[in-house]
Design a protein around this motif. Structure first.
Motif, PDB file in Angstrom:
ATOM      1  N   UNK A   1      11.862   2.306   8.047  1.00  0.00           N
ATOM      2  CA  UNK A   1      12.515   1.389   8.599  1.00  0.00           C
ATOM      3  C   UNK A   1      13.338   0.506   7.365  1.00  0.00           C
ATOM      4  N   UNK A   2      13.107   1.566   6.507  1.00  0.00           N
ATOM      5  CA  UNK A   2      13.902   1.450   4.882  1.00  0.00           C
ATOM      6  C   UNK A   2      13.424  -0.113   4.105  1.00  0.00           C
ATOM      7  N   UNK A   3      11.937  -0.458   4.402  1.00  0.00           N
ATOM      8  CA  UNK A   3      11.264  -0.844   4.146  1.00  0.00           C
ATOM      9  C   UNK A   3      10.426  -0.228   3.354  1.00  0.00           C
ATOM     10  N   UNK A   4      10.387  -0.954   1.303  1.00  0.00           N
ATOM     11  CA  UNK A   4       9.508  -0.850   0.658  1.00  0.00           C
ATOM     12  C   UNK A   4       8.085  -0.811   0.635  1.00  0.00           C
ATOM     13  N   UNK A   5       7.064   0.616   0.275  1.00  0.00           N
ATOM     14  CA  UNK A   5       5.564   0.432   0.330  1.00  0.00           C
ATOM     15  C   UNK A   5       5.311   0.853  -0.963  1.00  0.00           C
ATOM     16  N   UNK A   6       5.031   0.141  -1.848  1.00  0.00           N
ATOM     17  CA  UNK A   6       4.018   0.725  -3.025  1.00  0.00           C
ATOM     18  C   UNK A   6       2.340   0.537  -2.252  1.00  0.00           C
ATOM     19  N   UNK A   7       1.752   1.625  -3.219  1.00  0.00           N
ATOM     20  CA  UNK A   7       0.161   1.055  -3.897  1.00  0.00           C
ATOM     21  C   UNK A   7       0.384   1.115  -4.675  1.00  0.00           C
ATOM     22  N   UNK A   8      -1.488  -0.117  -5.416  1.00  0.00           N
ATOM     23  CA  UNK A   8      -1.619  -0.487  -6.883  1.00  0.00           C
ATOM     24  C   UNK A   8      -2.831  -0.103  -7.313  1.00  0.00           C
ATOM     25  N   UNK A   9      -3.853  -0.202  -7.713  1.00  0.00           N
ATOM     26  CA  UNK A   9      -4.838  -0.095  -8.888  1.00  0.00           C
ATOM     27  C   UNK A   9      -5.782   0.756  -7.847  1.00  0.00           C
ATOM     28  N   UNK A  10      -5.018   2.215  -7.816  1.00  0.00           N
ATOM     29  CA  UNK A  10      -5.867   2.757  -7.384  1.00  0.00           C
ATOM     30  C   UNK A  10      -7.507   3.610  -8.056  1.00  0.00           C
ATOM     31  N   UNK A  11      -8.042   3.450  -8.020  1.00  0.00           N
ATOM     32  CA  UNK A  11      -8.850   4.010  -8.700  1.00  0.00           C
ATOM     33  C   UNK A  11      -8.997   5.225  -8.912  1.00  0.00           C
ATOM     34  N   UNK A  12      -9.907   5.441 -10.025  1.00  0.00           N
ATOM     35  CA  UNK A  12      -9.244   6.815 -10.463  1.00  0.00           C
ATOM     36  C   UNK A  12      -9.947   7.807  -9.968  1.00  0.00           C
ATOM     37  N   UNK A  13     -10.902   7.531  -8.549  1.00  0.00           N
ATOM     38  CA  UNK A  13     -12.026   8.928  -7.932  1.00  0.00           C
ATOM     39  C   UNK A  13     -11.067   8.878  -6.977  1.00  0.00           C
ATOM     40  N   UNK A  14     -10.260   7.467  -6.318  1.00  0.00           N
ATOM     41  CA  UNK A  14      -9.189   7.780  -4.788  1.00  0.00           C
ATOM     42  C   UNK A  14      -8.094   8.767  -5.778  1.00  0.00           C
ATOM     43  N   UNK A  15      -7.382   8.864  -6.780  1.00  0.00           N
ATOM     44  CA  UNK A  15      -6.043   9.052  -7.300  1.00  0.00           C
ATOM     45  C   UNK A  15      -6.454  10.015  -7.339  1.00  0.00           C
ATOM     46  N   UNK A  16      -7.824  11.238  -7.725  1.00  0.00           N
ATOM     47  CA  UNK A  16      -8.144  12.454  -7.809  1.00  0.00           C
ATOM     48  C   UNK A  16      -7.889  13.164  -6.791  1.00  0.00           C
ATOM     49  N   UNK A  17      -8.372  12.351  -4.759  1.00  0.00           N
ATOM     50  CA  UNK A  17      -8.236  12.744  -4.088  1.00  0.00           C
ATOM     51  C   UNK A  17      -7.186  12.756  -3.031  1.00  0.00           C
ATOM     52  N   UNK A  18      -6.414  11.616  -4.054  1.00  0.00           N
ATOM     53  CA  UNK A  18      -4.752  11.460  -3.458  1.00  0.00           C
ATOM     54  C   UNK A  18      -4.157  13.193  -3.755  1.00  0.00           C
ATOM     55  N   UNK A  19      -4.580  13.755  -5.532  1.00  0.00           N
ATOM     56  CA  UNK A  19      -3.824  14.580  -5.650  1.00  0.00           C
ATOM     57  C   UNK A  19      -4.732  15.600  -5.648  1.00  0.00           C
ATOM     58  N   UNK A  20      -5.499  15.976  -5.079  1.00  0.00           N
ATOM     59  CA  UNK A  20      -5.724  16.870  -4.292  1.00  0.00           C
ATOM     60  C   UNK A  20      -5.316  17.447  -2.859  1.00  0.00           C
TER      61      UNK A  20
ATOM     62  N   UNK B   1       2.855   0.726  -7.792  1.00  0.00           N
ATOM     63  CA  UNK B   1       3.163  -0.316  -8.658  1.00  0.00           C
ATOM     64  C   UNK B   1       2.149  -0.687  -9.468  1.00  0.00           C
ATOM     65  N   UNK B   2       2.146  -1.154 -10.589  1.00  0.00           N
ATOM     66  CA  UNK B   2       1.220  -1.708 -11.867  1.00  0.00           C
ATOM     67  C   UNK B   2       0.579  -0.718 -12.586  1.00  0.00           C
ATOM     68  N   UNK B   3      -0.483  -1.719 -12.957  1.00  0.00           N
ATOM     69  CA  UNK B   3      -1.256  -0.388 -13.814  1.00  0.00           C
ATOM     70  C   UNK B   3      -2.044  -0.339 -12.515  1.00  0.00           C
ATOM     71  N   UNK B   4      -2.294   1.354 -12.763  1.00  0.00           N
ATOM     72  CA  UNK B   4      -3.709   2.061 -11.910  1.00  0.00           C
ATOM     73  C   UNK B   4      -4.946   1.672 -12.259  1.00  0.00           C
ATOM     74  N   UNK B   5      -5.936   1.642 -11.570  1.00  0.00           N
ATOM     75  CA  UNK B   5      -7.844   0.719 -11.659  1.00  0.00           C
ATOM     76  C   UNK B   5      -7.780   2.320 -12.906  1.00  0.00           C
TER      77      UNK B   5
END
Length: 114
Positions: free
Chosen positions: A77-96, A106-110
């Protein structure tokens, strides 16, 4: 743990964006609640749609699948979507799982460790 406290969503509309604050555990049990909130926002939010994950303690493959579905639907839909304040343990899972490059962060990571 009280089932009511296991997973909660709160939405906030500000100038320029719709934010969904996700807290608790986003798993198969919470999936229908997450979809019920996100589906109308994906369609109707004419602003940036943001997920704030600061209070997210756990996410399973079902939850990750929902994030990917939202990402694809907003892109279509050409709509903007962001994720912010991702906790470290969740970010690791996203990376894996390999989804980090597809998430507009968006913004600082948690940066707290669990």
């Amino acid at each position: 743990m009280n089932p009511i406290d296991k997973f909660r969503l709160r939405t906030e509309t500000q100038e320029g964006r719709c934010t969904v604050y996700v807290s608790g555990e986003l798993d198969l049990e919470a999936a229908s609640q997450m979809r019920a909130v996100m589906e109308p926002l994906v369609e109707l939010c004419d602003r940036t749609l943001t997920l704030n994950l600061h209070e997210l303690r756990y996410i399973d493959s079902t939850g990750i699948g929902i994030l990917i579905s939202v990402l694809k639907a907003r892109h279509a839909r050409n709509g903007a979507f962001t994720v912010e304040a991702i906790p470290t343990h969740i970010k690791k899972l996203f990376d894996m799982t390999g989804i980090t490059p597809f998430l507009n962060q968006a913004g600082p990571s948690a940066a707290q460790a669990y």
